[in-house]
Motif scaffolding. Structure first.
Motif, mmCIF file in Angstrom:
data_model
loop_
_atom_site.group_PDB
_atom_site.id
_atom_site.type_symbol
_atom_site.label_atom_id
_atom_site.label_comp_id
_atom_site.label_asym_id
_atom_site.label_seq_id
_atom_site.Cartn_x
_atom_site.Cartn_y
_atom_site.Cartn_z
ATOM 1 N N LEU A 1 -76.266 -25.171 11.026
ATOM 2 C CA LEU A 1 -74.913 -25.065 11.571
ATOM 3 C C LEU A 1 -74.826 -25.989 12.773
ATOM 4 O O LEU A 1 -75.627 -25.885 13.713
ATOM 5 C CB LEU A 1 -74.617 -23.622 11.983
ATOM 6 N N ARG A 2 -73.874 -26.905 12.742
ATOM 7 C CA ARG A 2 -73.750 -27.864 13.837
ATOM 8 C C ARG A 2 -73.409 -27.155 15.135
ATOM 9 O O ARG A 2 -72.655 -26.187 15.163
ATOM 10 C CB ARG A 2 -72.695 -28.916 13.494
ATOM 11 N N SER A 3 -73.980 -27.641 16.213
ATOM 12 C CA SER A 3 -73.799 -26.991 17.514
ATOM 13 C C SER A 3 -72.346 -26.992 17.969
ATOM 14 O O SER A 3 -71.966 -26.193 18.820
ATOM 15 C CB SER A 3 -74.676 -27.672 18.572
ATOM 16 N N GLU A 4 -71.525 -27.868 17.381
ATOM 17 C CA GLU A 4 -70.107 -27.902 17.740
ATOM 18 C C GLU A 4 -69.316 -26.735 17.157
ATOM 19 O O GLU A 4 -68.170 -26.522 17.529
ATOM 20 C CB GLU A 4 -69.456 -29.210 17.253
ATOM 21 N N ASP A 5 -69.925 -25.984 16.237
ATOM 22 C CA ASP A 5 -69.210 -24.884 15.588
ATOM 23 C C ASP A 5 -68.822 -23.826 16.624
ATOM 24 O O ASP A 5 -69.583 -23.523 17.551
ATOM 25 C CB ASP A 5 -70.089 -24.260 14.511
ATOM 26 N N ALA A 6 -67.644 -23.236 16.439
ATOM 27 C CA ALA A 6 -67.139 -22.251 17.395
ATOM 28 C C ALA A 6 -68.060 -21.049 17.533
ATOM 29 O O ALA A 6 -68.117 -20.420 18.598
ATOM 30 C CB ALA A 6 -65.740 -21.794 16.978
ATOM 31 N N ALA A 7 -68.799 -20.707 16.476
ATOM 32 C CA ALA A 7 -69.716 -19.571 16.556
ATOM 33 C C ALA A 7 -70.792 -19.805 17.603
ATOM 34 O O ALA A 7 -71.287 -18.849 18.223
ATOM 35 C CB ALA A 7 -70.355 -19.323 15.195
ATOM 36 N N LEU A 8 -71.171 -21.073 17.819
ATOM 37 C CA LEU A 8 -72.203 -21.398 18.799
ATOM 38 C C LEU A 8 -71.612 -21.760 20.157
ATOM 39 O O LEU A 8 -72.151 -21.353 21.191
ATOM 40 C CB LEU A 8 -73.073 -22.538 18.270
ATOM 41 N N THR A 9 -70.542 -22.509 20.183
ATOM 42 C CA THR A 9 -69.938 -22.845 21.479
ATOM 43 C C THR A 9 -69.412 -21.595 22.174
ATOM 44 O O THR A 9 -69.354 -21.543 23.406
ATOM 45 C CB THR A 9 -68.798 -23.863 21.312
ATOM 46 N N GLY A 10 -69.033 -20.582 21.396
ATOM 47 C CA GLY A 10 -68.575 -19.342 22.009
ATOM 48 C C GLY A 10 -69.699 -18.501 22.586
ATOM 49 O O GLY A 10 -69.459 -17.650 23.446
ATOM 50 N N LEU A 11 -70.929 -18.726 22.140
ATOM 51 C CA LEU A 11 -72.081 -17.980 22.645
ATOM 52 C C LEU A 11 -72.748 -18.657 23.832
ATOM 53 O O LEU A 11 -73.234 -17.979 24.745
ATOM 54 C CB LEU A 11 -73.126 -17.824 21.535
ATOM 55 N N MET A 12 -72.812 -19.970 23.794
ATOM 56 C CA MET A 12 -73.618 -20.702 24.764
ATOM 57 C C MET A 12 -72.786 -21.142 25.959
ATOM 58 O O MET A 12 -71.632 -21.548 25.821
ATOM 59 C CB MET A 12 -74.266 -21.918 24.099
ATOM 60 N N ARG A 13 -73.393 -21.109 27.126
ATOM 61 C CA ARG A 13 -72.723 -21.541 28.354
ATOM 62 C C ARG A 13 -72.467 -23.055 28.326
ATOM 63 O O ARG A 13 -73.143 -23.800 27.612
ATOM 64 C CB ARG A 13 -73.570 -21.175 29.572
ATOM 65 N N PRO A 14 -71.495 -23.529 29.129
ATOM 66 C CA PRO A 14 -71.170 -24.962 29.106
ATOM 67 C C PRO A 14 -72.347 -25.872 29.415
ATOM 68 O O PRO A 14 -72.413 -26.992 28.933
ATOM 69 C CB PRO A 14 -70.073 -25.085 30.183
ATOM 70 N N GLU A 15 -73.293 -25.396 30.219
ATOM 71 C CA GLU A 15 -74.434 -26.237 30.598
ATOM 72 C C GLU A 15 -75.596 -26.147 29.632
ATOM 73 O O GLU A 15 -76.692 -26.672 29.900
ATOM 74 C CB GLU A 15 -74.927 -25.845 32.001
#
Length: 220
Positions: free
Chosen positions: A189-203
């Protein structure tokens, strides 16, 4: 194989280029999403045949990590088998190989969404494993801290010299670490997917797997 050293919740850890996580202080080796038996499951469900060597390749790499680290405990973070029938139908040589890898060390199978029940392959079977200050589980929980999980099979794309390369990766921020899939036939799953961007902090960082693990800002 080289590794990338980092800390989570004050614990010194190493992201190995294979996709395994090493906790040297407690001699714990962690892998996620082996998906053993995937080629059998795909064929059983009417899919296109896959070369039936994914279990051998996955276990060969796991054996290399075990030999390199000599862990006291191996934690498999869920989806170790592609489903319950795949776990029950492992060829005898693969069962024997797993038994040999378990010899002389503790082994914990964390439940995943593909393999929710215990399997008769030795070791301990848990929903999650608290090992303070860290907690090991299959699927990340919003708001958790000191969490190590898998499930998402993260991958990230690196562009250099006009070329774009996709690699499996760890995702790391101050709260959690998500491991890449370790199994040979697992997708990503590409890191750009909302499932991952919603979990991980901006940094957050993406630690790319490979002979020399490389941290980059998590692509979004």
């Amino acid at each position: 194989m080289r590794g990338f050293e980092f800390s989570l919740a004050g614990v010194e850890l190493v992201a190995r280029g294979s996709g395994a996580l090493w906790w040297p202080g407690l001699r714990i080796l962690v892998v996620s999403d082996l998906h053993l038996g995937k080629s059998e499951r795909v064929l059983r469900l009417g899919g296109a045949p896959l070369p039936p060597y994914e279990a051998q390749d996955t276990l060969a790499r796991l054996e290399q990590d075990i030999e390199a680290c000599d862990p006291a405990l191996v934690i498999c973070l869920g989806d170790s088998f592609d489903d319950d029938l795949a776990a029950q139908g492992l060829p005898e040589p693969i069962e024997t190989w797993l038994t040999r890898l378990q010899a002389g060390r503790r082994w914990t199978w964390i439940e995943g969404n593909h393999d929710p029940g215990p399997v008769g392959l030795g070791g301990t079977h848990l929903f999650e494993l608290p090992q303070p200050p860290l907690t090991f589980r299959h699927i990340a929980q919003p708001g958790a801290a000191g969490e190590v999980s898998g499930h998402y099979h993260p991958k990230a794309r690196l562009s250099a010299r006009g070329r774009s390369v996709s690699r499996r990766c760890f995702l790391l921020d101050c709260d959690r670490l998500i491991l890449p899939a370790y199994g040979t036939y697992t997708g990503g799953l590409r890191s750009e997917d909302a499932a991952l961007t919603g979990l991980m902090r901006p940094e957050a960082l993406a630690i790319l797997t490979g002979p020399v693990p490389r941290p980059i800002p998590m692509p979004r």
